[in-house]
Design a protein around this motif. Structure first.
Motif, PDB file in Angstrom:
ATOM      1  N   PHE A   4       5.763  14.012  14.229  1.00 21.52           N
ATOM      2  CA  PHE A   4       6.767  13.029  13.847  1.00 21.52           C
ATOM      3  C   PHE A   4       8.171  13.630  13.869  1.00 21.52           C
ATOM      4  O   PHE A   4       9.136  12.962  14.248  1.00 21.52           O
ATOM      5  N   ALA A   5       8.325  14.877  13.469  1.00 23.43           N
ATOM      6  CA  ALA A   5       9.642  15.514  13.484  1.00 23.43           C
ATOM      7  C   ALA A   5      10.214  15.559  14.893  1.00 23.43           C
ATOM      8  O   ALA A   5      11.416  15.362  15.105  1.00 23.43           O
ATOM      9  N   ALA A   6       9.347  15.788  15.873  1.00 23.94           N
ATOM     10  CA  ALA A   6       9.796  15.833  17.270  1.00 23.94           C
ATOM     11  C   ALA A   6      10.280  14.476  17.750  1.00 23.94           C
ATOM     12  O   ALA A   6      11.056  14.389  18.712  1.00 23.94           O
ATOM     13  N   LEU A   7       9.837  13.411  17.078  1.00 21.62           N
ATOM     14  CA  LEU A   7      10.240  12.053  17.447  1.00 21.62           C
ATOM     15  C   LEU A   7      11.359  11.517  16.556  1.00 21.62           C
ATOM     16  O   LEU A   7      11.664  10.330  16.595  1.00 21.62           O
ATOM     17  N   SER A   8      11.965  12.382  15.743  1.00 23.74           N
ATOM     18  CA  SER A   8      13.012  11.980  14.792  1.00 23.74           C
ATOM     19  C   SER A   8      12.490  10.985  13.760  1.00 23.74           C
ATOM     20  O   SER A   8      13.216  10.112  13.288  1.00 23.74           O
ATOM     21  N   VAL A   9      11.214  11.119  13.418  1.00 25.57           N
ATOM     22  CA  VAL A   9      10.585  10.248  12.427  1.00 25.57           C
ATOM     23  C   VAL A   9      10.586  10.960  11.079  1.00 25.57           C
ATOM     24  O   VAL A   9      10.125  12.095  10.961  1.00 25.57           O
ATOM     25  N   GLU A  10      11.080  10.282  10.060  1.00 26.58           N
ATOM     26  CA  GLU A  10      11.175  10.840   8.710  1.00 26.58           C
ATOM     27  C   GLU A  10       9.995  10.363   7.873  1.00 26.58           C
ATOM     28  O   GLU A  10       9.818   9.160   7.651  1.00 26.58           O
ATOM     29  N   ILE A  11       9.176  11.280   7.401  1.00 26.47           N
ATOM     30  CA  ILE A  11       8.020  10.927   6.586  1.00 26.47           C
ATOM     31  C   ILE A  11       8.463  10.566   5.172  1.00 26.47           C
ATOM     32  O   ILE A  11       9.296  11.252   4.577  1.00 26.47           O
ATOM     33  N   VAL A  40       0.838  -1.202   0.000  1.00 31.67           N
ATOM     34  CA  VAL A  40       0.000   0.000   0.000  1.00 31.67           C
ATOM     35  C   VAL A  40       0.870   1.248   0.000  1.00 31.67           C
ATOM     36  O   VAL A  40       0.869   2.014  -0.958  1.00 31.67           O
ATOM     37  N   VAL A  41       1.657   1.439   1.057  1.00 28.67           N
ATOM     38  CA  VAL A  41       2.514   2.631   1.108  1.00 28.67           C
ATOM     39  C   VAL A  41       3.549   2.488   2.221  1.00 28.67           C
ATOM     40  O   VAL A  41       3.274   1.913   3.275  1.00 28.67           O
ATOM     41  N   LEU A  42       4.753   2.984   1.977  1.00 22.70           N
ATOM     42  CA  LEU A  42       5.779   3.118   3.006  1.00 22.70           C
ATOM     43  C   LEU A  42       5.522   4.453   3.699  1.00 22.70           C
ATOM     44  O   LEU A  42       5.616   5.512   3.063  1.00 22.70           O
ATOM     45  N   MET A  43       5.190   4.415   4.974  1.00 27.24           N
ATOM     46  CA  MET A  43       4.796   5.638   5.674  1.00 27.24           C
ATOM     47  C   MET A  43       5.993   6.447   6.153  1.00 27.24           C
ATOM     48  O   MET A  43       6.148   7.620   5.789  1.00 27.24           O
ATOM     49  N   VAL A  44       6.829   5.834   6.997  1.00 28.12           N
ATOM     50  CA  VAL A  44       7.904   6.601   7.647  1.00 28.12           C
ATOM     51  C   VAL A  44       9.146   5.742   7.859  1.00 28.12           C
ATOM     52  O   VAL A  44       9.094   4.513   7.783  1.00 28.12           O
ATOM     53  N   ARG A  45      10.256   6.415   8.129  1.00 27.27           N
ATOM     54  CA  ARG A  45      11.490   5.771   8.575  1.00 27.27           C
ATOM     55  C   ARG A  45      12.004   6.491   9.813  1.00 27.27           C
ATOM     56  O   ARG A  45      11.779   7.686   9.986  1.00 27.27           O
TER      57      ARG A  45
END
Length: 328
Positions: free
Chosen positions: A290-297, A123-128
């Motif tokens: 997500f940015a605050a959690l170091s999550v890359e969209i 379906v889709v790769l959401m985040v890294r």
């Protein structure tokens, strides 16, 4: 059935994005008419759970139908993945795929009750979440080069923690050893939460993992961040070089989370899910969180996600074999 091999994984990728028989736009026009369940193979409170719930909330708002996160933790995600593989292909049961379930796991177990490629629709790769190497402040190394030299000069002295044998932190640390020849002993724990206190206390010297739980200890001076396993520097640690900048190329690695549907889910429904999840990932409040959690969209097409899974299967299969990692 036999565990998926690298060659069969790459050869079967096209099957993940073929048109499903009987799919029509009319099906997607009325979808969804009831709650959608997202199976997550890991416990509540971790990165997988947080991301699934955050995106699920946005989907629920868009679809005006509940999106329920169903945590089926255990067996490195195998329990949830099997449930998803055997679920009705109607778009109402989805799986949050991870580096563990669709990158590492197929190479660690002799048998799996599903095929990680052939039994799912991408379906889709959401985040890294790009990983970072952290060492205890007592380690006599100011940078990555000095740390590698210290391990080679003192074989058997330095150790690294992981979230368990076969976990992403384990595999990335083994990749580091293969790339550099660093001499490190593996100390597996039952999750990052169990390992972190011993790394902070200096009982174990190093760990490669996602930044959020480690950052307060870096700020307190108890840990040092030596290198980021990403193409660009981590925004949470702007002064920490990437592995490539520190002289160790080929170390880009991160936890990742995407959505899969059971095989033969109508193409129109898969396409609608892809569109709505991509739209959710673009919303400002989600991006800020997500940015605050170091999550890359990430986001993108279903075809791109299928190719990404193939590349991850190939890459981590090579590391598993080179490091001779085996699990029952």
């Amino acid at each position: 059935m036999k565990c998926l091999t690298v060659s069969s994984a790459c050869g079967a990728l096209a099957a993940m994005v073929m048109l499903s028989g009987g799919a029509t736009p009319a099906i997607a026009a009325v979808y969804p008419t009831k709650a959608i369940r997202v199976l997550v193979g890991f416990a509540p409170g971790g990165s997988a759970d947080i991301i699934a719930r955050a995106v699920g909330q946005k989907l629920a708002e868009s679809f005006t139908q509940p999106v329920v996160v169903d945590n089926r933790s255990g067996a490195s995600g195998i329990i949830a993945t099997e449930l998803a593989a055997k679920a009705e292909a109607d778009g109402y049961t989805l799986l949050e795929a991870t580096m563990t379930t669709h990158g590492i796991g197929p190479h660690l177990y002799k048998k799996l009750p599903y095929n990680v490629v052939n039994d799912f629709e991408a379906v889709v790769l959401m985040v890294r979440i790009p990983l970072v190497m952290f060492v205890n402040a007592s380690v006599p190394a100011a940078n990555l080069k000095e740390f590698i030299a210290a391990t080679k000069a003192n074989p058997g002295k330095f150790s690294y923690a992981s979230a368990g044998s076969g976990s992403p932190p384990h595999l990335v640390a083994e990749l580091f050893k293969l790339r550099t020849g660093a001499q490190l002993l593996h100390v597996p724990y039952k999750g990052t939460g169990a390992a972190l206190p011993d790394v902070v206390a200096g009982q174990v010297h190093m760990m490669v993992d996602g930044p959020p739980p480690f950052l307060p200890h870096v700020k307190a001076g108890k840990l040092k961040a030596l290198a980021a396993a990403s193409e660009r520097r981590n925004p949470s640690l702007p002064n920490v070089p990437t592995f490539a900048e520190a002289g160790v190329p080929g170390m880009e690695a991160g936890l990742w989370y995407g959505i899969l549907a059971p095989k033969r889910t109508p193409t129109s429904i898969v396409a609608k899910l892809n569109t709505e999840i991509n739209r959710a990932l673009e919303q400002a409040d989600l991006r800020e969180r997500f940015a605050a959690l170091s999550v890359e969209i990430v986001g993108g097409t279903r075809e791109a996600f299928a190719r990404y899974i193939g590349s991850e299967l190939k890459r981590w299969g090579e590391v598993v074999r080179a490091a001779n990692i085996k699990l029952e």
